[in-house]
Structure formats: structure tokens, C-alpha cells
Scaffold this active site. Structure first.
Site, PDB file in Angstrom:
ATOM      1  N   ARG A  60      30.479  56.271  49.714  1.00  0.00           N
ATOM      2  CA  ARG A  60      30.306  55.542  48.463  1.00  0.00           C
ATOM      3  C   ARG A  60      28.852  55.499  47.991  1.00  0.00           C
ATOM      4  O   ARG A  60      28.563  55.767  46.827  1.00  0.00           O
ATOM      5  CB  ARG A  60      30.771  54.077  48.631  1.00  0.00           C
ATOM      6  N   THR A  61      27.959  55.134  48.884  1.00  0.00           N
ATOM      7  CA  THR A  61      26.580  54.889  48.441  1.00  0.00           C
ATOM      8  C   THR A  61      25.964  56.176  47.890  1.00  0.00           C
ATOM      9  O   THR A  61      25.370  56.188  46.813  1.00  0.00           O
ATOM     10  CB  THR A  61      25.747  54.321  49.608  1.00  0.00           C
TER      11      THR A  61
ATOM     12  N   LYS B  23      13.193  68.566  64.336  1.00  0.00           N
ATOM     13  CA  LYS B  23      12.028  69.266  64.912  1.00  0.00           C
ATOM     14  C   LYS B  23      10.938  68.276  65.302  1.00  0.00           C
ATOM     15  O   LYS B  23       9.830  68.658  65.626  1.00  0.00           O
ATOM     16  CB  LYS B  23      11.473  70.265  63.895  1.00  0.00           C
TER      17      LYS B  23
ATOM     18  N   ARG C  87      18.771  56.437  53.254  1.00  0.00           N
ATOM     19  CA  ARG C  87      19.581  55.754  54.279  1.00  0.00           C
ATOM     20  C   ARG C  87      19.121  56.269  55.629  1.00  0.00           C
ATOM     21  O   ARG C  87      19.071  57.486  55.854  1.00  0.00           O
ATOM     22  CB  ARG C  87      21.071  56.033  54.081  1.00  0.00           C
TER      23      ARG C  87
ATOM     24  N   HIS D 216      21.221  46.290  53.292  1.00  0.00           N
ATOM     25  CA  HIS D 216      21.833  47.245  52.359  1.00  0.00           C
ATOM     26  C   HIS D 216      21.812  46.549  50.992  1.00  0.00           C
ATOM     27  O   HIS D 216      22.835  46.113  50.479  1.00  0.00           O
ATOM     28  CB  HIS D 216      23.270  47.519  52.818  1.00  0.00           C
TER      29      HIS D 216
END
Ligand code: NCD
Length: 322
Positions: free
Chosen positions: A69-70, A99, A121, A149
Site C-alpha cells: 500500500r505505502t 555491498k 522505508r 509510520h
């Protein structure tokens, strides 16, 4: 550009009520205009209604954790406003993180390409603040580990506001994994900005809400209670019931016997008021049974849909258009 204050979105505490009213008004306008256009079945150009107010700007979505969704609602929000978009999903594996590059270095490099905003995120709490500290463009926190959030909290509160016009005076019940669920944390911070609100936290005893949140609520004079069962004493008085899943990927666990005590099915819906709403940030597991999906009080899919409109409004704010 260079001398403008960067409008980062890092945590729910940063929003004040006038800001929330502006964002919600814009989100409401977008929603009305867009669904109005869709319902007349206009031309494809009309269906792609938007004001293209962000034409020529660029957004990077940098996602180190899973998202449905986000990421897509931010993407759709940006595209509808005319933004250009590039993303890396699963950046934990498919970016230079594998890396050994630090988040800070990755952000410094992305800034060199001149994006107008970075939606991030990341799996570590505090990562959005770390990114913002080295970024020359706005950082939007799309979830930082078990931290916060904030844009989810905005769309959650918008959904409440759409139904009740305010959060003042409401009784809100939050259910599930309150220890590791970041959405409840961000929403609790936002709700604390409202008057005469009462919050009931309902969770297994080992997944209780953190003391940072209860301490904050105490400081703000918000009345709250904690329960380890879900029944009449909470559901019967609730205006909003906000369920969350067990965050297994963050180490939370609960037996089937425990889960069953917090599950919402038809029987639990019968305890709720006609005027109440049942919310969930999604994804759900089986904490809300599909048998209640058709109940008009079950608003979780509409809630997810609101995410796009709220994020359109937010992008306008982040890019100094409102
Ligand atoms: C939430 C999240 O990522 O914290 N999902 C979302 O963005 N709607 C909730 C969850 O994953 O449980």
C-alpha cells in the site's frame, strides 16, 4: 530552492491541528473530484484527473522493507500530480546496502541526482531522522522499523475525520501487537492532539504498548486503559476499533489460543455500536475474519484507498505548494 526549509515528514508529533485540517481538506477535495470524475465515466483524460501541480518534479521511493500500500499509493499520488517516479524495492538486497554502503551514503548519492523528495522505508528505528540529517531534499518516513509510520497515521486519522468530523471526544480501541506495530504508535501520538479522547489498548500481555507512548499520553493528559482481553468493556463503547496484526518478522509471537482472544468476527461486531468503525492498516492475517468485510462498519479497504488522497495532499505540502 536551496534556501527553503526542507519539509521532512519524520514522526507524528511534528503535525499540529491546523496542519492536519489543511491536509484533510486537500485530501477530501482530491477524493471528491477524482471519484466524481470516475463516476461520470468521462474520457480517459478526465479519468486521469489531476491538476498536474507537481509536473516536472521527481520522487524516489527507497524501500528496504516489504510494502504494498505505502509504496504504490505514494507512487500513484505522485503520478496523478504529474511527478516522475523511480523506486527501488527491496533495497536491502538490490541496492549497494548489500555491498556495505551506509544509509547516509546512499542518501547523499541520491541527492546528487536532484530528486524533489525521497520516500524512505527502512528496517531500523530512527533511520528517517538519520537520512534527514544528511539529505538536501525532503525525507518522507514511510516506516522506520518499529519506530513510526507517520503517513499511515495521517490516513488513519483522515478516515476517522471523514466519519466523525473530528477525533475530539472519541473512544478508540487499539488491538493486537501494540509492542512492535509502528502504526499504533504513530496514531497514538496523533490522537493525543485531540480533546477528551479515550484510548483502550488491548493486547496479549507480552505485546503491550510501550512506555514511551503511555508516558507521552500521561504527559498530554490523555485517558487510557490497558486490557488483555477483547470484549464488551471495550468494544461496546468504542467509536473506533483499530486492529493490527502480529509482527512476526519483528520477533512478535502469539499462540493460536491467544490470537483467538483478539479476533474480530461477527460475534464481536455485534458488540459494537452501529455508528462505530472497524479499521486496520493492513495487511491482515486472521485478526479480522472475512465474514465481517461486508459490514458497513468495516472500513479498512476504504482506509487504504484514503492513503492515496492523503499522500497527494502531503506531497503538495512537502514540495511547498500549499
Ligand atoms: C503497516 C506497516 O508497514 O507498518 N502496513 C502499512 O503500511 N499499511 C502495518 C503492518 O505491516 O502490519
Amino acid at each position: 530552492m536551496a534556501d527553503r526549509v526542507l519539509r521532512h515528514i519524520l514522526q507524528s508529533q511534528q503535525f499540529d491541528r491546523p496542519f492536519l485540517e489543511i491536509i484533510f481538506r486537500w485530501a477530501g477535495n482530491f477524493k471528491r473530484n477524482m471519484s466524481g470524475t470516475l463516476s461520470w465515466g468521462g474520457s480517459s483524460e478526465e479519468r486521469l484527473w489531476d491538476s498536474k501541480q507537481l509536473q516536472g518534479t521527481h520522487m524516489i521511493e527507497l524501500f528496504y522493507e516489504a510494502s504494498t500500500r505505502t509504496r504504490t499509493s505514494f507512487g500513484m499520488a505522485g503520478l496523478r500530480l504529474g511527478m516522475n517516479l523511480i523506486w527501488t524495492e527491496n533495497a536491502k538486497e538490490f541496492s549497494s546496502a548489500i555491498k556495505g554502503e551506509t544509509l547516509e551514503d546512499t542518501i547523499r548519492v541520491l541527492c546528487e541526482y536532484g530528486p524533489d523528495a525521497i520516500v524512505l522505508r527502512h528496517y531500523e528505528t530512527g533511520s528517517a531522522e538519520r537520512a534527514a540529517a544528511v539529505s538536501s531534499v525532503p525525507i518522507i518516513n514511510a516506516g522506520d522499523g518499529i519506530g513510526q509510520h507517520p503517513t499511515q497515521a495521517l490516513l488513519d486519522l483522515y478516515t476517522i475525520w471523514e466519519k466523525f468530523g473530528t477525533a475530539d471526544g472519541l473512544r478508540v480501541v487499539m488491538v493486537g501487537d501494540l509492542l512492535n506495530g509502528r502504526t499504533v504508535r504513530s496514531l497514538a501520538y496523533l490522537l493525543a492532539k485531540y480533546r477528551s479522547i479515550r484510548i483502550s489498548f488491548v493486547s496479549p500481555s507480552d505485546l503491550r504498548i510501550g512506555s514511551d507512548i503511555t508516558g507521552w499520553l500521561d504527559k498530554k493528559g490523555i485517558v487510557f486503559n490497558e486490557y488483555d482481553t477483547l470484549g464488551w468493556e471495550t468494544l461496546g463503547y468504542a467509536d473506533v476499533v483499530y486492529c493490527t496484526r502480529i509482527q512476526k518478522e519483528r520477533g512478535s509471537d502469539a499462540s493460536e489460543e491467544t490470537l483467538a482472544k483478539f479476533r474480530i468476527g461477527k460475534q464481536q461486531m455485534e458488540m459494537m455500536k452501529e455508528s462505530a468503525i472497524l479499521m486496520h492498516p493492513l495487511p491482515r492475517n486472521d485478526e479480522i475474519l472475512p465474514e465481517v468485510d461486508s459490514d458497513p462498519r468495516a472500513v479498512y479497504f476504504k482506509q487504504a484507498g484514503n492513503g492515496m488522497y492523503v499522500r497527494m495532499a502531503l506531497l503538495l505540502w512537502v514540495l511547498h505548494r500549499i
